[in-house]
Design an enzyme around this catalytic site. Structure first.
Site, PDB file in Angstrom:
ATOM      1  CG  ASP A 170      52.651  40.610  51.652  1.00 14.87           C
ATOM      2  OD1 ASP A 170      52.262  40.019  50.632  1.00 14.87           O
ATOM      3  OD2 ASP A 170      51.912  40.790  52.642  1.00 14.87           O
ATOM      4  CD  GLU A 224      37.872  45.965  34.994  1.00 15.58           C
ATOM      5  OE1 GLU A 224      37.144  44.983  34.751  1.00 15.58           O
ATOM      6  OE2 GLU A 224      39.014  45.869  35.500  1.00 15.58           O
ATOM      7  CG  HIS A 239      39.561  42.029  34.797  1.00 21.17           C
ATOM      8  ND1 HIS A 239      38.812  42.732  35.708  1.00 21.17           N
ATOM      9  CD2 HIS A 239      40.229  41.091  35.530  1.00 21.17           C
ATOM     10  CE1 HIS A 239      39.002  42.252  36.921  1.00 21.17           C
ATOM     11  NE2 HIS A 239      39.861  41.255  36.828  1.00 21.17           N
ATOM     12  CB  ILE A 240      42.395  38.704  29.631  1.00 26.68           C
ATOM     13  CG1 ILE A 240      43.619  39.559  29.242  1.00 26.68           C
ATOM     14  CG2 ILE A 240      41.145  39.163  28.897  1.00 26.68           C
ATOM     15  CD1 ILE A 240      44.084  39.353  27.822  1.00 26.68           C
ATOM     16  N   GLY A 241      43.812  38.549  32.955  1.00 25.54           N
ATOM     17  CA  GLY A 241      44.961  37.927  33.616  1.00 25.54           C
ATOM     18  C   GLY A 241      44.768  36.444  33.858  1.00 25.54           C
ATOM     19  N   GLY A 242      43.583  36.054  34.293  1.00 27.35           N
ATOM     20  CA  GLY A 242      43.323  34.645  34.564  1.00 27.35           C
ATOM     21  C   GLY A 242      42.534  33.967  33.467  1.00 27.35           C
TER      22      GLY A 242
END
Length: 399
Positions: free
Chosen positions: A172, A260, A283-286
């Site tokens: 990081d 997208e 784009h379904i991570g959340g």
């Protein structure tokens, strides 16, 4: 009463929060709207809630004089011109924590599936083949997971991965306290060199654009796996395609893409389409029921706190003022240019109208200052108009 407009099928939990707080003028749209329809839907709106596909740029914001606050019912806020919103006195809120578990679980699941070569095995069985072999299939236990970006999501993945026996290394740009037995890598190159699985959890923007390019991919171990559930611009897709096709990487999973589709019936354009060792998700991570309910509630609560008390704590583009118990007979929300004398102008104007200040809280950020002032007395239209007409004023409202 604030007119609230919600786009992109925001979870009903948001409406529940608004209605419980006494706000009933709520319009909802199940999708993002084309520009002309979006502008029409925004007319008269004081509160707007969006997800990732509705874009509020400078021009759109300029056509919404009544707009007081924006809620992004997601993590990202790139779809809003944050500076333009700030300079119009509009705070923007998001949900940086509510879907972290959903994303973390998806990433870990994809790591296990790719290590076991499940995507290609699944395809072969559907095609009528029974390739019962252990070649190229591995346990997650004992493998090294490299996490690029050790924030809310990255650190939670770290904890889950250790629970199934993986070693965790992270990189990081900011110093972060490791959780469990995770350890920090000195550089991105060091992380790439030693990881069996690399997962990306960095913000978008120029600083992270194509951080995983041909050179970075070459630094990864042969047979390693790459997962990207952060931003579509952080991976050079053409370079990733070459790395997968020549066998350097064993697999990849992508939930985000540089460009997208705009709707459910538009296909994704990507050279990765058809590769048996690649998992592509829209784009379904959340996108779980739990996370969407949490996001709806979290963002709506922030919007209500702003409407009822002027609270801007956790706003992404605005001076942050924590909740202050109302005092006096009225509260004035004053946004001004961060210039000498601005606060004095506010104070003098209130005194000229016979108003006594009983509480005042000020914070500045960049080009603007934001002050909450509680007063005793009647705050009529002449007071607000006098404040709005002053050259330093960006926005002025009363509660």
């Amino acid at each position: 009463m604030a007119q609230i407009v919600l786009f992109e099928n925001v979870h009903p939990s948001a409406r529940e929060v608004f209605e419980a707080a006494g706000y009933s003028d709520i319009a909802t749209h199940s999708t993002a709207l084309p520009p002309a329809q979006l502008r029409a839907a925004l007319q008269g709106a004081q509160v707007v809630g969006i997800r990732s596909r509705t874009h509020l740029d400078r021009d759109v914001l300029a056509e919404c004089p009544d707009l007081r606050v924006i809620g992004c019912f997601c993590i990202g806020t790139n779809q809003v011109d944050l500076d333009a919103a700030m300079m119009r006195g509009i705070p923007v809120f998001n949900a940086p924590f509510s879907n972290t578990r959903s994303v973390a679980e998806l990433v870990l699941a994809e790591a296990i599936l790719l290590l076991r070569r499940i995507p290609e095995k699944n395809t072969r069985v559907h095609q009528g083949h029974w390739d019962k072999t252990a070649t190229g299939a591995f346990e997650a236990r004992g493998k090294t997971l490299g996490i690029v970006g050790y924030g809310n999501i990255g650190s939670q993945i770290s904890t889950l991965a250790e629970a199934i026996g993986m070693r965790v290394v992270f990189f990081d740009v900011e110093g972060k306290l490791p959780l469990g037995n995770a350890r920090a890598a000195a550089s991105l190159t060091e992380l790439l060199n030693q990881s069996d699985v690399v997962t990306l959890h960095v913000p978008g923007g120029k600083s992270t654009e194509n951080i995983i390019d041909a050179q970075a991919l070459a630094q990864m171990r042969r047979g390693a796996i790459l997962i990207n559930a952060s931003r579509g611009t952080v991976v050079d897709i053409e370079a990733l395609n070459r790395s997968l096709r020549d066998g350097h990487l064993a697999g990849a999973a992508l939930d985000v893409f540089p460009t997208e589709p705009k709707g459910p019936d538009e296909p994704l354009a990507s050279p990765l389409i058809g590769l048996p060792n690649v998992i592509l998700t829209p784009h379904i991570g959340g996108s779980t029921q739990e996370s969407q309910e949490n996001i709806g509630r979290e963002v709506a609560e922030k919007l209500v706190r702003y409407l009822q008390a002027g609270t801007t704590k956790t706003a992404v583009n605005f001076p942050e003022l924590a909740y202050v118990e109302p005092a006096g007979t009225a509260r004035i929300l004053h946004v001004h240019r961060n210039a000498p004398g601005a606060l004095g102008t506010l104070t003098n104007t209130l005194a000229e109208h016979g108003l006594n200040i009983v509480s005042q809280t000020l914070q500045t950020r960049g080009q603007i200052g934001y002050v909450l002032t509680d007063v005793d007395g009647v705050v009529g239209d002449p007071v607000i108009e006098a404040l709005r007409q002053h050259p330093t004023t960006v926005r002025c409202d009363r509660l």
